[in-house]
Design a protein around this motif. Structure first.
Motif, PDB file in Angstrom:
ATOM      1  N   GLY A  48       0.827  -1.206   0.000  1.00 46.51           N
ATOM      2  CA  GLY A  48       0.000   0.000   0.000  1.00 46.51           C
ATOM      3  C   GLY A  48       0.855   1.247   0.000  1.00 46.51           C
ATOM      4  N   GLU A  49       1.894   1.227   0.803  1.00 42.78           N
ATOM      5  CA  GLU A  49       2.811   2.374   0.874  1.00 42.78           C
ATOM      6  C   GLU A  49       3.501   2.588  -0.466  1.00 42.78           C
ATOM      7  N   SER A  50       3.968   1.532  -1.090  1.00 50.67           N
ATOM      8  CA  SER A  50       4.672   1.696  -2.372  1.00 50.67           C
ATOM      9  C   SER A  50       3.713   2.186  -3.456  1.00 50.67           C
ATOM     10  N   ASP A  51       2.457   1.742  -3.437  1.00 47.59           N
ATOM     11  CA  ASP A  51       1.463   2.232  -4.400  1.00 47.59           C
ATOM     12  C   ASP A  51       1.217   3.728  -4.202  1.00 47.59           C
ATOM     13  N   VAL A  52       1.121   4.145  -2.945  1.00 44.51           N
ATOM     14  CA  VAL A  52       0.898   5.563  -2.633  1.00 44.51           C
ATOM     15  C   VAL A  52       2.094   6.393  -3.074  1.00 44.51           C
ATOM     16  N   LEU A  53       3.295   5.931  -2.780  1.00 47.89           N
ATOM     17  CA  LEU A  53       4.497   6.673  -3.173  1.00 47.89           C
ATOM     18  C   LEU A  53       4.615   6.771  -4.697  1.00 47.89           C
ATOM     19  N   ALA A  54       4.235   5.716  -5.403  1.00 50.45           N
ATOM     20  CA  ALA A  54       4.255   5.761  -6.870  1.00 50.45           C
ATOM     21  C   ALA A  54       3.226   6.758  -7.393  1.00 50.45           C
ATOM     22  N   ALA A  55       2.048   6.797  -6.769  1.00 55.62           N
ATOM     23  CA  ALA A  55       1.010   7.751  -7.181  1.00 55.62           C
ATOM     24  C   ALA A  55       1.468   9.187  -6.937  1.00 55.62           C
ATOM     25  N   TRP A  86      -7.231   4.748  -3.187  1.00 53.45           N
ATOM     26  CA  TRP A  86      -8.689   4.638  -3.102  1.00 53.45           C
ATOM     27  C   TRP A  86      -9.252   5.493  -4.224  1.00 53.45           C
ATOM     28  N   TYR A  87      -9.839   4.855  -5.242  1.00 56.56           N
ATOM     29  CA  TYR A  87     -10.318   5.556  -6.436  1.00 56.56           C
ATOM     30  C   TYR A  87      -9.220   6.421  -7.037  1.00 56.56           C
ATOM     31  N   GLY A  88      -7.995   5.943  -7.015  1.00 59.18           N
ATOM     32  CA  GLY A  88      -6.864   6.654  -7.584  1.00 59.18           C
ATOM     33  C   GLY A  88      -6.293   7.750  -6.707  1.00 59.18           C
ATOM     34  N   MET A  89      -6.870   7.925  -5.531  1.00 55.10           N
ATOM     35  CA  MET A  89      -6.415   8.977  -4.613  1.00 55.10           C
ATOM     36  C   MET A  89      -5.629   8.353  -3.470  1.00 55.10           C
ATOM     37  N   LEU A  90      -4.764   9.159  -2.866  1.00 55.12           N
ATOM     38  CA  LEU A  90      -4.065   8.713  -1.668  1.00 55.12           C
ATOM     39  C   LEU A  90      -5.111   8.605  -0.564  1.00 55.12           C
ATOM     40  N   ALA A  91      -5.082   7.524   0.172  1.00 50.75           N
ATOM     41  CA  ALA A  91      -6.035   7.337   1.263  1.00 50.75           C
ATOM     42  C   ALA A  91      -5.303   6.715   2.445  1.00 50.75           C
ATOM     43  N   TYR A  92      -5.847   6.956   3.623  1.00 51.94           N
ATOM     44  CA  TYR A  92      -5.254   6.443   4.854  1.00 51.94           C
ATOM     45  C   TYR A  92      -6.362   5.730   5.612  1.00 51.94           C
ATOM     46  N   VAL A  93      -6.092   4.468   5.934  1.00 53.66           N
ATOM     47  CA  VAL A  93      -7.114   3.531   6.371  1.00 53.66           C
ATOM     48  C   VAL A  93      -6.837   3.031   7.780  1.00 53.66           C
ATOM     49  N   ASP A  95      -8.520  -0.058  10.272  1.00 54.79           N
ATOM     50  CA  ASP A  95      -9.437  -1.199  10.338  1.00 54.79           C
ATOM     51  C   ASP A  95     -10.196  -1.403   9.025  1.00 54.79           C
ATOM     52  N   GLY A  96      -9.496  -1.213   7.912  1.00 53.49           N
ATOM     53  CA  GLY A  96     -10.099  -1.437   6.605  1.00 53.49           C
ATOM     54  C   GLY A  96     -10.993  -0.320   6.103  1.00 53.49           C
ATOM     55  N   LYS A  97     -11.141   0.762   6.840  1.00 52.95           N
ATOM     56  CA  LYS A  97     -12.020   1.868   6.463  1.00 52.95           C
ATOM     57  C   LYS A  97     -11.207   3.137   6.225  1.00 52.95           C
ATOM     58  N   VAL A  98     -11.511   3.839   5.142  1.00 53.13           N
ATOM     59  CA  VAL A  98     -10.816   5.083   4.823  1.00 53.13           C
ATOM     60  C   VAL A  98     -11.185   6.144   5.859  1.00 53.13           C
ATOM     61  N   VAL A  99     -10.164   6.772   6.430  1.00 51.71           N
ATOM     62  CA  VAL A  99     -10.358   7.846   7.396  1.00 51.71           C
ATOM     63  C   VAL A  99     -10.157   9.199   6.713  1.00 51.71           C
ATOM     64  N   CYS A 100      -9.087   9.309   5.911  1.00 52.83           N
ATOM     65  CA  CYS A 100      -8.848  10.556   5.191  1.00 52.83           C
ATOM     66  C   CYS A 100      -8.235  10.247   3.835  1.00 52.83           C
ATOM     67  N   PHE A 101      -8.316  11.231   2.926  1.00 55.80           N
ATOM     68  CA  PHE A 101      -7.821  11.026   1.575  1.00 55.80           C
ATOM     69  C   PHE A 101      -7.361  12.349   0.981  1.00 55.80           C
ATOM     70  N   PHE A 102      -6.530  12.260  -0.034  1.00 54.92           N
ATOM     71  CA  PHE A 102      -6.026  13.428  -0.747  1.00 54.92           C
ATOM     72  C   PHE A 102      -6.393  13.302  -2.213  1.00 54.92           C
ATOM     73  N   GLN A 103      -7.128  14.284  -2.705  1.00 54.80           N
ATOM     74  CA  GLN A 103      -7.500  14.332  -4.114  1.00 54.80           C
ATOM     75  C   GLN A 103      -6.683  15.435  -4.764  1.00 54.80           C
TER      76      GLN A 103
END
Length: 155
Positions: A48-55, A86-93, A95-103
């Motif tokens: 997940g971290e590597s996917d976010v860093l690549a994005a 999460w939908y192509g955006m950076l997200a921070y989860v 317990d499996g649920k998105v808490v915050c995201f960056f668009q």
């Protein structure tokens, strides 16, 4: 009765759907890939971290700078959150649920990037509170406020 059913059925069949736009289809394909990546990320949070860093690396200059800072702030403020796409955006989860995201602004061709919080974030304050913030750049004061919001969101 049967005649009315046939008429109703033929009128619904003859209506042409505008369908999904190319961007919507691309978003759905990206989401399917992300769901697969989420399953992998559950096994290995480093994915997940590597996917976010690549994005983040793929973002244009101003969005990339904000994305890098937000990633660092969120990781420092709430180590319990796991990064993922999460939908192509950076997200921070949590317990499996998105808490915050960056668009990033480029994603939907808007004039500013957005830091958003889901309903899982515990930011409740009275009867009304903000759940998204427009970002053009980050100052030290903005970074401190974001850190405090993220901490509160996971408390």
């Amino acid at each position: 009765m049967k005649k009315a059913e046939e008429v109703a059925q033929s009128t619904t069949i003859n209506k042409k759907s505008k369908g999904f736009t190319g961007e919507e289809r691309a978003a759905m394909k990206n989401r399917a890939k992300e769901l697969k990546a989420e399953a992998r990320a559950e096994k290995d949070k480093a994915d997940g971290e590597s996917d976010v860093l690549a994005a983040i690396a793929a973002m244009p200059g101003p969005d990339r700078a904000i994305g890098e800072r937000l990633h660092a702030i969120i990781k420092a403020s709430a180590p319990a959150l796991s990064p993922r796409l999460w939908y192509g955006m950076l997200a921070y989860v949590k317990d499996g649920k998105v808490v915050c995201f960056f668009q990033d602004a480029q994603k939907f061709k808007t004039r500013y990037a957005t830091l958003g919080f889901s309903d899982k974030a515990t930011l409740d304050e009275g009867q009304m509170w903000p759940t998204a913030f427009a970002l053009k750049e980050l100052t030290a004061a903005d970074e401190a406020r974001i850190g405090a919001l993220v901490k509160k969101a996971v408390s």
